[in-house]
Design a protein around this motif. Structure first.
Motif, PDB file in Angstrom:
ATOM      1  N   ALA A  56      46.860  48.310  34.462  1.00  0.00           N
ATOM      2  CA  ALA A  56      45.801  47.517  33.833  1.00  0.00           C
ATOM      3  C   ALA A  56      46.268  46.073  33.701  1.00  0.00           C
ATOM      4  CB  ALA A  56      45.493  48.100  32.453  1.00  0.00           C
ATOM      5  N   LEU A  57      45.380  45.136  34.014  1.00  0.00           N
ATOM      6  CA  LEU A  57      45.632  43.717  33.750  1.00  0.00           C
ATOM      7  C   LEU A  57      44.511  43.246  32.807  1.00  0.00           C
ATOM      8  CD1 LEU A  57      46.488  42.514  37.401  1.00  0.00           C
ATOM      9  CD2 LEU A  57      48.109  42.891  35.525  1.00  0.00           C
ATOM     10  N   PRO A  58      44.700  43.487  31.514  1.00  0.00           N
ATOM     11  CA  PRO A  58      43.596  43.197  30.588  1.00  0.00           C
ATOM     12  C   PRO A  58      43.363  41.719  30.308  1.00  0.00           C
ATOM     13  CG  PRO A  58      45.416  44.299  29.441  1.00  0.00           C
ATOM     14  CD  PRO A  58      45.815  44.183  30.869  1.00  0.00           C
ATOM     15  N   GLU A  59      44.404  40.894  30.474  1.00  0.00           N
ATOM     16  CA  GLU A  59      44.271  39.455  30.188  1.00  0.00           C
ATOM     17  C   GLU A  59      44.864  38.664  31.356  1.00  0.00           C
ATOM     18  OE1 GLU A  59      43.131  38.851  27.149  1.00  0.00           O
ATOM     19  OE2 GLU A  59      43.524  40.782  26.183  1.00  0.00           O
ATOM     20  N   ILE A  60      44.449  37.427  31.481  1.00  0.00           N
ATOM     21  CA  ILE A  60      45.027  36.539  32.515  1.00  0.00           C
ATOM     22  C   ILE A  60      46.547  36.494  32.331  1.00  0.00           C
ATOM     23  CG2 ILE A  60      45.376  34.080  33.022  1.00  0.00           C
ATOM     24  CD1 ILE A  60      42.923  34.449  34.335  1.00  0.00           C
ATOM     25  N   ASP A  61      46.946  36.413  31.074  1.00  0.00           N
ATOM     26  CA  ASP A  61      48.357  36.254  30.758  1.00  0.00           C
ATOM     27  C   ASP A  61      49.218  37.424  31.251  1.00  0.00           C
ATOM     28  OD1 ASP A  61      50.028  34.399  29.599  1.00  0.00           O
ATOM     29  OD2 ASP A  61      50.395  35.769  27.893  1.00  0.00           O
TER      30      ASP A  61
END
Ligand code: SF4
Length: 352
Positions: A56-61
């Motif tokens: 999962a890549l939930p945020e840009i960060d």
């Protein structure tokens, strides 16, 4: 079983579709900003035989983990992106091996087109992952209720959108937690498109019930010749997802990996503690990759017959056992307390 002919694509160093083996995939359950924990889970999954990992890549960060993982591991990583398409753009810029988008959660054609342009530019394969719980509003508005047909319509719309931009390194999934809806969607889609398919029953549940539900759904699809990558989705340690996936593929004769244990259920005739024996033996054999059939039987009724047919077999009679190798008795009168070591030694000799 006639495997459906699909387009062959490549994610990292792994081929998917066409004549490639059906690939085992799992998903990380660590927080993507915990670099070391994430890497540890990737390594554990790889050791268990996992061939593709989704995270999962939930945020840009959270994309900052990508260069670190690219340096530390060679297993292909698929970034899972919802809601914010800029995360997909950033992840591709940083060299992620593939992106999974769920068009329903992005729900904007212009934004998906932007992803397609950058995917083409960076040569990043895309999984178009349709989920019945998040069909886009445009399609839901037309049909009112989600179902297999809405998943197929959504998948066809977005594959066409990528095709129009000139990027066809795609794989598709059409998942529901209901087995029948899932099968219907995959059957319909596979008649209309030759993109490789990632299959599984989504949100299948905790380990015991989830493995059963996944085995039925994935098993039926594989029997229909559908499926190029599989994931057994479980609420539990992802290692079990990989173990279960290999069991499904092995039992259907599609991949040969690990020790296939043929053991009797035991009954009133069994005079040894076979359950404990098999449980311990299975744990000890978890890291053996080589494919072997090993029979472990509780008494003389079916014991010698099964043990003879397996690559290696052990049949108990009271607290003594007989060992078979490739159909021939190679040892008799083995005391119960030595039987596991004797069996393991024979397996190590055969797999050496
Ligand atoms: S092999 Fe013997 S112990 Fe095992 S289930 Fe059959 S009869 Fe019972």
């Amino acid at each position: 079983m006639n495997r459906r002919k699909t387009k062959k694509i490549k994610i990292g160093n792994v081929f998917i579709g066409g004549d490639s083996p059906i690939v085992v995939q799992s998903m990380l359950k660590t927080k993507p900003d915990d670099l070391q924990e994430t890497l540890n889970q990737i390594r554990a999954l790889k050791n268990a035989g996992c061939e593709l990992i989704r995270m999962a890549l939930p945020e840009i960060d959270t994309c900052k983990i990508i260069p670190f993982l690219k340096k530390e591991t060679d297993i292909p990583i698929i970034g899972d992106v919802h809601f914010n398409h800029n995360i997909a753009l950033k992840a591709m810029e940083l060299g992620i091996d593939a992106i999974r988008i769920n068009p329903g959660t992005i729900n904007n054609t212009r934004k998906v087109k932007e992803i397609a342009h950058i995917a083409k530019e960076t040569k990043t394969p895309i999984r178009i992952g349709i989920n019945i719980g998040s069909i886009e509003k445009r399609i839901l508005g037309k049909h009112h209720k989600p179902g297999a047909h809405t998943m197929v319509e959504s998948a066809l719309y977005y594959t066409k959108l990528f095709e129009d931009i000139g990027w066809t390194e795609l794989k598709v999934s059409l998942k529901a937690s209901d087995i029948y809806q899932t099968i219907e969607a995959y059957r319909k889609f596979s008649k209309l498109s030759d993109y490789p398919l990632h299959i599984g029953i989504t949100e299948a549940g905790p380990i015991f019930s989830g493995v059963i539900k996944s085995s039925i759904g994935i098993g039926i699809l594989l029997h229909l010749g559908i499926g190029d990558t599989i994931r057994v989705s479980l609420t539990g340690n992802p290692i079990y997802e990989v173990v279960a996936a290999y069991h499904i593929l092995r039992d259907m004769g599609l991949r040969k990996r690990g020790i296939n244990i043929i053991s009797c259920p035991t009954c009133g005739r069994c005079k040894t503690n076979l359950m404990e024996f098999v449980e311990e033996f299975e744990k000890d054999m978890a890291n053996i990759d080589k494919y072997l059939n090993v029979a472990i039987m509780g008494c003389e009724v079916n014991g010698p017959g099964e043990a003879k047919e397996a690559d290696i077999g052990i049949a108990f009679s009271a607290n003594k056992a007989v060992l078979f190798s490739k159909g021939t008795i190679i040892r008799t009168g083995i005391p119960r307390e030595m039987a596991k070591d004797v069996l393991k030694e024979e397996i190590y000799n055969m797999t050496a």
